[in-house]
Design a protein around this motif. Structure first.
Motif, PDB file in Angstrom:
ATOM      1  N   CYS A 275      37.863  43.484  43.046  1.00 58.63           N
ATOM      2  CA  CYS A 275      37.791  41.944  42.711  1.00 58.63           C
ATOM      3  C   CYS A 275      39.208  41.502  42.805  1.00 58.63           C
ATOM      4  CB  CYS A 275      36.991  41.692  41.449  1.00 58.63           C
ATOM      5  SG  CYS A 275      35.422  42.390  41.594  1.00 58.63           S
ATOM      6  N   CYS A 290      32.990  39.596  49.546  1.00 64.96           N
ATOM      7  CA  CYS A 290      32.277  40.732  48.677  1.00 64.96           C
ATOM      8  C   CYS A 290      30.776  40.904  49.245  1.00 64.96           C
ATOM      9  CB  CYS A 290      32.249  40.448  47.200  1.00 64.96           C
ATOM     10  SG  CYS A 290      31.503  39.073  46.603  1.00 64.96           S
ATOM     11  N   GLN A 333      37.757  36.788  41.708  1.00 60.94           N
ATOM     12  CA  GLN A 333      38.420  37.173  42.958  1.00 60.94           C
ATOM     13  C   GLN A 333      38.802  35.734  43.706  1.00 60.94           C
ATOM     14  OE1 GLN A 333      36.719  35.932  45.597  1.00 60.94           O
ATOM     15  NE2 GLN A 333      34.551  37.109  45.739  1.00 60.94           N
ATOM     16  N   LEU A 356      40.486  42.450  37.414  1.00 58.98           N
ATOM     17  CA  LEU A 356      39.915  40.828  37.924  1.00 58.98           C
ATOM     18  C   LEU A 356      40.964  40.190  37.417  1.00 58.98           C
ATOM     19  CD1 LEU A 356      37.459  43.313  37.706  1.00 58.98           C
ATOM     20  CD2 LEU A 356      36.094  40.863  37.611  1.00 58.98           C
TER      21      LEU A 356
END
Length: 451
Positions: A275, A290, A333, A356
């Motif tokens: 991420c 993703c 992300q 992240l």
């Protein structure tokens, strides 16, 4: 009537909270005049026994207690019993997405649409004062999704702003994510995009083998996060190695965008989140979709050209009719230029691994866009609104948005349009450009909430 229920959940979410909410849902259903049959426990996977229990029902009611993929919903629809889905909201408390039930509803609605299966739906708190009236409407067939085909664009034609896009799809999309399915030939004919399909293992091996100096620029970028030292050193290093490996793959292969299978293998087999690397690449204007969402990557690339700015591929995870707002979110992300706050480092809420990003989206005018395959036909779906200055709704990267046409109408059209669960977000108002691109491509247009 005899109502057959299938309560769906996943163990990666907050199971005690899900069980508490399921008890409230069952209590509300038991207060109706209908006979309730079927499992009264969370079904963590597809169950032939649970399907046997609901045979003979007049209506099959999916209780979307947490996020799930659409595999079991589509399988259950093969019973040829009228089907409805009840998903539940959760409070915006600034913590993890404990249920993420709306996203499960979104996946199911798209999957049922592409399979030409009608359904009813409800997104409502089982403890609300109005729940009995809302259930009466749902069970009485008054809350059916009504398929939207879209309308022709009357805007001046614009050329598609991407040409010969090269996408690396690394890993397959998860089972039950019909929203991320694609056909290479159809996509090329529609957009000119070329897709190279790869597996995850070579990416993992390449990331592990990179020399330290290749990873150093990404370590320097991550060092700007004030709490980075709180992250596990091994997970952090593996995560940043993925960023370096993807960038090297981009340069070596001449790729413009990625569609990445992000879970569970990056956590269970590799040991570091993708991420944070996706955020870095998105900020550098290399779209990273993703869940191996190839159409999502194309959508990002189109909007990135139109906006001349980084783009965020987000889930819509909540709609609050009373507050007239929605929440857009993804694990962590979003590109960092989309915040006016200080980005922080964090771990994945379900898998508990770094790296992240965590921040709220800055206020401002925003456009949402999807090159959609809803109901099996390409079309352009978009919405516009204002990102508000609000406290963090959920951990990761998220923002609270007030849509131009109101939360109630947008929620209705998300279901009616068969929209995928990923939409690209950019700051600015790009209605004219998107309608012009639709006209140039000969595609129908849906603006959420307008009809």
């Amino acid at each position: 009537m005899k109502i057959g229920i299938l309560p769906l959940g996943r163990p990666t979410f907050d199971v005690p909270f899900a069980e508490e909410m399921l008890r409230s849902m069952l209590q509300a259903l038991d207060a109706t005049d209908h006979e309730i049959i079927g499992s009264r426990e969370l079904l963590m996977e597809a169950s032939s026994e649970a399907l046997e229990q609901v045979k003979g029902a007049d209506l099959l009611l999916i209780l979307q207690v947490t996020f799930t993929d659409a595999v079991f919903v589509v399988e259950a629809a093969k019973l040829h019993i009228p089907i409805a889905i009840w998903a539940i909201p959760e409070p915006r408390l600034g913590g993890r997405l404990r249920l993420n039930a709306f996203c499960g509803l979104n996946l199911a609605s798209h999957a049922l649409g592409v399979n030409d299966i009608g359904f009813g739906w409800l997104f409502a708190d089982p403890n609300s004062a109005a729940i009995q009236n809302e259930l009466a409407e749902l069970l009485g067939g008054e809350r059916q999704a009504i398929a939207m085909a879209g309308t022709p664009s009357n805007a001046a034609q614009q050329k598609l702003p991407i040409s010969n896009l090269k996408i690396a799809r690394i890993g397959e999309h998860p089972a039950g994510f019909d929203t991320c399915a694609y056909d290479k030939k159809s996509l090329k004919a529609l957009t000119g995009a070329e897709v190279t399909e790869m597996t995850l293992e070579p990416l993992f091996e390449a990331a592990k083998a990179l020399p330290a100096d290749t990873v150093a620029p990404y370590e320097a970028r991550a060092a700007e996060l004030p709490n980075l030292k709180e992250m596990d050193v091994g997970e952090l290093n593996r995560s940043l190695r993925l960023a370096a490996a993807l960038d090297k793959l981009r340069q070596d292969g001449g790729y413009d965008a990625f569609a990445l299978r992000c879970w569970p293998e990056t956590f269970t087999e590799y040991g570091g989140a993708i991420c944070g690397p996706a955020s870095m690449l998105n900020e550098a204007r290399v779209p990273c979709a993703c869940e191996a969402d190839v159409y999502g990557a194309v959508t990002q690339a189109i909007l990135q050209k139109v906006a001349d700015a980084p783009v965020f591929l987000a889930d819509l995870v909540d709609m609050d009719i009373e507050d007239n707002t929605g929440v857009v979110w993804h694990c962590g992300q979003a590109p960092v230029s989309m915040t006016d706050d200080v980005p922080m480092a964090t771990v994945h809420t379900n898998r508990k691994q770094a790296l992240l990003y965590e921040f709220t989206l800055k206020p401002g005018r925003v456009t949402f866009f999807r090159l959609s395959q809803a109901f099996g036909e390409p079309k352009i779906i978009f919405a516009r609104g204002e990102m508000l200055k609000r406290d963090m709704a959920f951990t990761g990267t998220s923002g609270v948005v007030r849509f131009d046409h109101g939360a109630k109408a947008v929620l209705r059209d998300v279901m009616n349009s068969g929209l995928e669960h990923h939409m690209a977000l950019a700051y600015g108002d790009f209605e004219d450009d998107l309608k012009g691109i639709a006209a140039g491509m000969g595609l129908l247009v849906i603006e959420l909430g307008q009809q």
